[in-house]
Design a protein around this motif. Structure first.
Motif, mmCIF file in Angstrom:
data_model
loop_
_atom_site.group_PDB
_atom_site.id
_atom_site.type_symbol
_atom_site.label_atom_id
_atom_site.label_comp_id
_atom_site.label_asym_id
_atom_site.label_seq_id
_atom_site.Cartn_x
_atom_site.Cartn_y
_atom_site.Cartn_z
ATOM 1 N N LEU A 111 -77.394 -45.651 69.159
ATOM 2 C CA LEU A 111 -78.578 -44.952 68.673
ATOM 3 C C LEU A 111 -78.466 -44.531 67.210
ATOM 4 O O LEU A 111 -79.384 -43.919 66.677
ATOM 5 N N ALA A 112 -77.360 -44.863 66.557
ATOM 6 C CA ALA A 112 -77.195 -44.494 65.147
ATOM 7 C C ALA A 112 -78.239 -45.209 64.287
ATOM 8 O O ALA A 112 -78.599 -46.358 64.542
ATOM 9 N N THR A 113 -78.707 -44.533 63.255
ATOM 10 C CA THR A 113 -79.663 -45.108 62.316
ATOM 11 C C THR A 113 -78.970 -46.179 61.477
ATOM 12 O O THR A 113 -77.877 -45.972 60.972
ATOM 13 N N ILE A 114 -79.638 -47.323 61.357
ATOM 14 C CA ILE A 114 -79.113 -48.424 60.555
ATOM 15 C C ILE A 114 -80.115 -48.686 59.434
ATOM 16 O O ILE A 114 -81.238 -49.120 59.679
ATOM 17 N N ALA A 115 -79.716 -48.363 58.222
ATOM 18 C CA ALA A 115 -80.561 -48.538 57.043
ATOM 19 C C ALA A 115 -79.665 -48.538 55.816
ATOM 20 O O ALA A 115 -78.525 -48.068 55.874
ATOM 21 N N PRO A 116 -80.146 -49.060 54.702
ATOM 22 C CA PRO A 116 -79.302 -49.125 53.508
ATOM 23 C C PRO A 116 -78.669 -47.797 53.118
ATOM 24 O O PRO A 116 -77.512 -47.752 52.730
ATOM 25 N N CYS A 117 -79.376 -46.715 53.225
ATOM 26 C CA CYS A 117 -78.850 -45.425 52.777
ATOM 27 C C CYS A 117 -78.110 -44.655 53.870
ATOM 28 O O CYS A 117 -77.637 -43.550 53.633
ATOM 29 N N ALA A 119 -75.557 -46.185 55.505
ATOM 30 C CA ALA A 119 -74.399 -47.038 55.745
ATOM 31 C C ALA A 119 -73.123 -46.266 56.008
ATOM 32 O O ALA A 119 -72.299 -46.667 56.810
ATOM 33 N N ASP A 120 -72.939 -45.148 55.351
ATOM 34 C CA ASP A 120 -71.698 -44.399 55.526
ATOM 35 C C ASP A 120 -71.852 -43.248 56.520
ATOM 36 O O ASP A 120 -70.973 -42.414 56.654
ATOM 37 N N GLY A 121 -72.979 -43.193 57.228
ATOM 38 C CA GLY A 121 -73.170 -42.179 58.252
ATOM 39 C C GLY A 121 -73.742 -40.866 57.744
ATOM 40 O O GLY A 121 -74.085 -39.997 58.525
ATOM 41 N N ARG A 122 -73.838 -40.706 56.424
ATOM 42 C CA ARG A 122 -74.396 -39.468 55.868
ATOM 43 C C ARG A 122 -75.904 -39.601 55.714
ATOM 44 O O ARG A 122 -76.440 -40.696 55.649
ATOM 45 N N GLU A 123 -76.559 -38.470 55.653
ATOM 46 C CA GLU A 123 -77.995 -38.483 55.401
ATOM 47 C C GLU A 123 -78.241 -39.024 53.998
ATOM 48 O O GLU A 123 -77.510 -38.702 53.058
ATOM 49 N N PRO A 124 -79.269 -39.838 53.837
ATOM 50 C CA PRO A 124 -79.524 -40.427 52.524
ATOM 51 C C PRO A 124 -80.106 -39.404 51.550
ATOM 52 O O PRO A 124 -80.779 -38.467 51.953
ATOM 53 N N ASP A 126 -82.510 -38.729 48.002
ATOM 54 C CA ASP A 126 -83.792 -39.256 47.508
ATOM 55 C C ASP A 126 -83.613 -40.483 46.621
ATOM 56 O O ASP A 126 -84.411 -41.422 46.684
ATOM 57 N N ALA A 127 -82.566 -40.488 45.810
ATOM 58 C CA ALA A 127 -82.347 -41.619 44.896
ATOM 59 C C ALA A 127 -82.097 -42.907 45.678
ATOM 60 O O ALA A 127 -82.627 -43.965 45.336
ATOM 61 N N CYS A 128 -81.304 -42.829 46.739
ATOM 62 C CA CYS A 128 -81.017 -44.015 47.545
ATOM 63 C C CYS A 128 -82.280 -44.503 48.249
ATOM 64 O O CYS A 128 -82.555 -45.691 48.300
ATOM 65 N N ILE A 129 -83.047 -43.563 48.788
ATOM 66 C CA ILE A 129 -84.287 -43.947 49.467
ATOM 67 C C ILE A 129 -85.250 -44.609 48.491
ATOM 68 O O ILE A 129 -85.841 -45.652 48.791
ATOM 69 N N MET A 130 -85.402 -44.048 47.300
ATOM 70 C CA MET A 130 -86.296 -44.646 46.302
ATOM 71 C C MET A 130 -85.830 -46.059 45.927
ATOM 72 O O MET A 130 -86.635 -46.973 45.795
ATOM 73 N N LYS A 131 -84.535 -46.231 45.784
ATOM 74 C CA LYS A 131 -83.983 -47.538 45.427
ATOM 75 C C LYS A 131 -84.243 -48.574 46.523
ATOM 76 O O LYS A 131 -84.343 -49.765 46.242
ATOM 77 N N ASN A 132 -84.361 -48.123 47.762
ATOM 78 C CA ASN A 132 -84.531 -49.031 48.905
ATOM 79 C C ASN A 132 -85.892 -48.877 49.575
ATOM 80 O O ASN A 132 -86.043 -49.177 50.755
ATOM 81 N N SER A 133 -86.888 -48.430 48.828
ATOM 82 C CA SER A 133 -88.210 -48.202 49.411
ATOM 83 C C SER A 133 -89.100 -49.438 49.349
ATOM 84 O O SER A 133 -90.286 -49.361 49.646
ATOM 85 N N ASP A 134 -88.524 -50.588 48.979
ATOM 86 C CA ASP A 134 -89.317 -51.810 48.919
ATOM 87 C C ASP A 134 -88.978 -52.787 50.048
ATOM 88 O O ASP A 134 -89.257 -53.970 49.971
ATOM 89 N N ILE A 135 -88.393 -52.272 51.146
ATOM 90 C CA ILE A 135 -88.072 -53.114 52.296
ATOM 91 C C ILE A 135 -89.386 -53.497 52.988
ATOM 92 O O ILE A 135 -90.245 -52.658 53.226
ATOM 93 N N ARG A 136 -89.525 -54.756 53.308
ATOM 94 C CA ARG A 136 -90.719 -55.219 54.037
ATOM 95 C C ARG A 136 -90.347 -56.069 55.230
ATOM 96 O O ARG A 136 -91.130 -56.225 56.168
#
Length: 160
Positions: A111-117, A119-124, A126-136
Motif C-alpha cells: 500500500l506504499a505510495t509509488i511516485a517520483p517524490c 522514492a525514499d519513503g519521505r513525504e515529498p 513542493d519543489a519535487c512535486i512541481m518538478k514532476n507535475s507533468d506526468i500524464r
C-alpha cells in the motif's frame, strides 16, 4: 440441446467476440534513435475505473506485456500495489511520453505510495512535486523488465 441453450451460447460467444480490444502495440526507444529497445503489448487504462483496477488480482504478466495508464491531463500522480500479486516496474512519463522516473521492482500487494517524490519513503516537498507535475502516463511492466531492456529516464514511448 434446446434452442434456448443454443441461443444463449451464441449470444455469449458474440459478446466475447465483439468485446473491444483495449491493448495496443508500443515500444520504448532512446531519444533520437531509430531502433526500439523493447516492443510491448500494453493494455490501455484510460478511464477512472480501469485505472483503479489496474493489474490488481492478477498472478502473471508475460514478458513483453503490461499496462499503460492514461490520465486526462498532466499532473503529479502516484500509484500503489494494492491487491497486485505481480512485482512490477512502474515507469512514469510526461505529457510527451518521455520517461521521467522508474520505480523498479515494486513488491506485491503493497500500500506504499509509488511516485517520483516518494522514492525514499519521505513525504515529498513542493519543489519535487512541481518538478514532476507533468506526468500524464504510467507504464507497468514485469519487475526487472526496465533494467533488462535498458529503459532509462529520457527514453520515449512510441506507438507501433
Amino acid at each position: 440441446m434446446s434452442i434456448k441453450t443454443i441461443s444463449v451460447a451464441i449470444l455469449a460467444f458474440a459478446l466475447v467476440a465483439c468485446k473491444p480490444d483495449n491493448t495496443k502495440n508500443y515500444a520504448f526507444k532512446s531519444a533520437g534513435a531509430k531502433d526500439v529497445k523493447v516492443a510491448l503489448r500494453l493494455e490501455v487504462a484510460n478511464n477512472h475505473s480501469a485505472r483503479m483496477k489496474g493489474l490488481s488480482h492478477r498472478h502473471e504478466l508475460p514478458d513483453g506485456t503490461g499496462m499503460l495508464f492514461v490520465f486526462d491531463e498532466p499532473d503529479y500522480y502516484a500509484m500503489w500495489m494494492k491487491d497486485t500479486f505481480i512485482p512490477l516496474d512502474i515507469i512514469f512519463l510526461n505529457n510527451d511520453k518521455v520517461v521521467t522516473y522508474i520505480a523498479a521492482d515494486r513488491p506485491i500487494n503493497n500500500l506504499a505510495t509509488i511516485a517520483p517524490c516518494h522514492a525514499d519513503g519521505r513525504e515529498p516537498d513542493d519543489a519535487c512535486i512541481m518538478k514532476n507535475s507533468d506526468i500524464r502516463y504510467v507504464v507497468e511492466i514485469p519487475a526487472g523488465a526496465a533494467a533488462k531492456h535498458g529503459i532509462i529516464p529520457g527514453d520515449i514511448l512510441v506507438g507501433m
